[in-house]
Design an enzyme around this catalytic site. Sequence first.
Site, PDB file in Angstrom:
ATOM      1  CD  GLU A 104      -2.099  -1.593   2.346  1.00 52.54           C
ATOM      2  OE1 GLU A 104      -1.422  -1.674   3.360  1.00 52.54           O
ATOM      3  OE2 GLU A 104      -2.853  -2.836   2.313  1.00 52.54           O
ATOM      4  CE1 TYR A 116       7.359   0.283  -3.297  1.00 48.15           C
ATOM      5  CE2 TYR A 116       5.654   1.875  -3.188  1.00 48.15           C
ATOM      6  CZ  TYR A 116       6.747   1.074  -2.345  1.00 48.15           C
ATOM      7  OH  TYR A 116       6.959   1.362  -1.314  1.00 48.15           O
TER       8      TYR A 116
HETATM    9  C1  LIG Z   1      10.646   5.667  -1.741  1.00 48.00           C
HETATM   10  C2  LIG Z   1      12.156   5.331  -1.447  1.00 48.00           C
HETATM   11  C3  LIG Z   1      12.365   3.958  -0.575  1.00 48.00           C
HETATM   12  C4  LIG Z   1      12.807   5.101  -2.680  1.00 48.00           C
HETATM   13  O1  LIG Z   1      14.412   4.934  -2.448  1.00 48.00           O
HETATM   14  P1  LIG Z   1      15.452   5.861  -3.280  1.00 48.00           P
HETATM   15  O2  LIG Z   1      16.742   5.254  -2.903  1.00 48.00           O
HETATM   16  O3  LIG Z   1      15.283   7.243  -2.653  1.00 48.00           O
HETATM   17  O4  LIG Z   1      14.968   5.781  -4.692  1.00 48.00           O
HETATM   18  P2  LIG Z   1      16.000   5.269  -6.140  1.00 48.00           P
HETATM   19  O5  LIG Z   1      17.232   6.212  -6.182  1.00 48.00           O
HETATM   20  O6  LIG Z   1      16.462   3.818  -5.892  1.00 48.00           O
HETATM   21  O7  LIG Z   1      15.186   5.556  -7.253  1.00 48.00           O
HETATM   22  C5  LIG Z   1      14.008   4.554  -7.581  1.00 48.00           C
HETATM   23  C6  LIG Z   1      12.939   5.048  -8.515  1.00 48.00           C
HETATM   24  O8  LIG Z   1      12.197   5.887  -7.564  1.00 48.00           O
HETATM   25  C7  LIG Z   1      11.592   6.904  -8.308  1.00 48.00           C
HETATM   26  N1  LIG Z   1      12.271   8.361  -7.863  1.00 48.00           N
HETATM   27  C8  LIG Z   1      13.493   8.420  -6.910  1.00 48.00           C
HETATM   28  N2  LIG Z   1      13.392   9.708  -6.832  1.00 48.00           N
HETATM   29  C9  LIG Z   1      12.432  10.395  -7.280  1.00 48.00           C
HETATM   30  C10 LIG Z   1      11.997  11.674  -7.327  1.00 48.00           C
HETATM   31  N3  LIG Z   1      12.876  12.529  -6.635  1.00 48.00           N
HETATM   32  N4  LIG Z   1      10.926  11.979  -7.751  1.00 48.00           N
HETATM   33  C11 LIG Z   1      10.117  10.983  -8.550  1.00 48.00           C
HETATM   34  N5  LIG Z   1      10.664   9.673  -8.549  1.00 48.00           N
HETATM   35  C12 LIG Z   1      11.535   9.526  -7.967  1.00 48.00           C
HETATM   36  C13 LIG Z   1      12.129   6.772  -9.787  1.00 48.00           C
HETATM   37  O9  LIG Z   1      10.943   6.037 -10.365  1.00 48.00           O
HETATM   38  C14 LIG Z   1      13.396   5.927  -9.495  1.00 48.00           C
HETATM   39  O10 LIG Z   1      13.545   5.136 -10.562  1.00 48.00           O
HETATM   40  P3  LIG Z   1      14.209   5.917 -11.796  1.00 48.00           P
HETATM   41  O11 LIG Z   1      15.840   6.061 -11.157  1.00 48.00           O
HETATM   42  O12 LIG Z   1      14.436   4.444 -12.802  1.00 48.00           O
HETATM   43  O13 LIG Z   1      13.663   6.738 -12.420  1.00 48.00           O
HETATM   44  C15 LIG Z   1      13.027   6.608  -0.644  1.00 48.00           C
HETATM   45  O14 LIG Z   1      12.615   7.565  -1.127  1.00 48.00           O
HETATM   46  C16 LIG Z   1      12.353   6.735   0.754  1.00 48.00           C
HETATM   47  O15 LIG Z   1      12.747   5.984   1.765  1.00 48.00           O
HETATM   48  N6  LIG Z   1      11.029   7.349   0.864  1.00 48.00           N
HETATM   49  C17 LIG Z   1      10.646   7.719   2.404  1.00 48.00           C
HETATM   50  C18 LIG Z   1       9.777   6.643   2.891  1.00 48.00           C
HETATM   51  C19 LIG Z   1       8.683   6.337   1.727  1.00 48.00           C
HETATM   52  O16 LIG Z   1       7.940   7.006   1.362  1.00 48.00           O
HETATM   53  N7  LIG Z   1       8.643   4.714   1.611  1.00 48.00           N
HETATM   54  C20 LIG Z   1       7.866   4.245   0.761  1.00 48.00           C
HETATM   55  C21 LIG Z   1       6.684   3.866   1.506  1.00 48.00           C
HETATM   56  S1  LIG Z   1       5.275   3.083   0.684  1.00 48.00           S
END
Ligand SMILES: CC(C)(COP(=O)(O)OP(=O)(O)OC[C@H]1O[C@@H](n2cnc3c(N)ncnc32)[C@H](O)[C@@H]1OP(=O)(O)O)[C@@H](O)C(=O)NCCC(=O)NCCS
Length: 149
Positions: A104, A116
């Site tokens: 979710e 996702y």
């Molecule tokens: C969501 C989260 C786990 C992603 O981890 P991350 O290390 O920042 O993400 P990545 O660098 O691996 O990027 C993976 C994908 O996320 C998306 N993404 C990353 N940064 C983004 C940004 N600033 N805006 C939009 N999409 C973004 C893209 O789809 C990216 O894929 P791509 O590089 O092929 O375009 C992290 O941002 C986080 O911990 N967020 C706070 C907690 C949270 O919201 N968890 C999810 C709960 S459902």
Amino acid sequence: MSLHFTQATSTDLDAIVRLDSSAFEFPWSRADFEGSLKIGHSFLLLKDDETLLGVAVSMQIFDEAELLTIAVDPSYQGQGYGKLLLNELLARLARNGAQRLFLEVRVSNTRAHSLYLGAGFEEISRRKGYYPTRDGREDAIVMEKLLSI
Ligand SMILES: CC(C)(COP(=O)(O)OP(=O)(O)OC[C@H]1O[C@@H](n2cnc3c(N)ncnc32)[C@H](O)[C@@H]1OP(=O)(O)O)[C@@H](O)C(=O)NCCC(=O)NCCS
């Protein structure tokens, strides 16, 4: 720099709680994580040497799994670690016999939603007012991915 995946033990709890609190506006409490670890949920950690970069908590019942929470330390976000952690989790669940993974996500969490979608998840339903916000409630998008080895 030595990136590696490990399963958490209770000695990781302090770092996990710190990371989660800095990554989420509505984090899990220490008791939430303790309880989750105790009942046998899987805690996949991504570390660089001893530094915790990310955590993904999931549970599996027969061939269905659910992603309960995933977070990357804000200082390390946007560098591919979230994708790395999610892909490793998908591979491990598939090897462990899971055929589908559910999760979710808040409608406002565009970053996680893109992560996702990029990993092949599809929206299957919405839960109205599922999450608290600072001034009310917001919907959850329920997503599913079919897993294969
Ligand atoms: C969501 C989260 C786990 C992603 O981890 P991350 O290390 O920042 O993400 P990545 O660098 O691996 O990027 C993976 C994908 O996320 C998306 N993404 C990353 N940064 C983004 C940004 N600033 N805006 C939009 N999409 C973004 C893209 O789809 C990216 O894929 P791509 O590089 O092929 O375009 C992290 O941002 C986080 O911990 N967020 C706070 C907690 C949270 O919201 N968890 C999810 C709960 S459902």
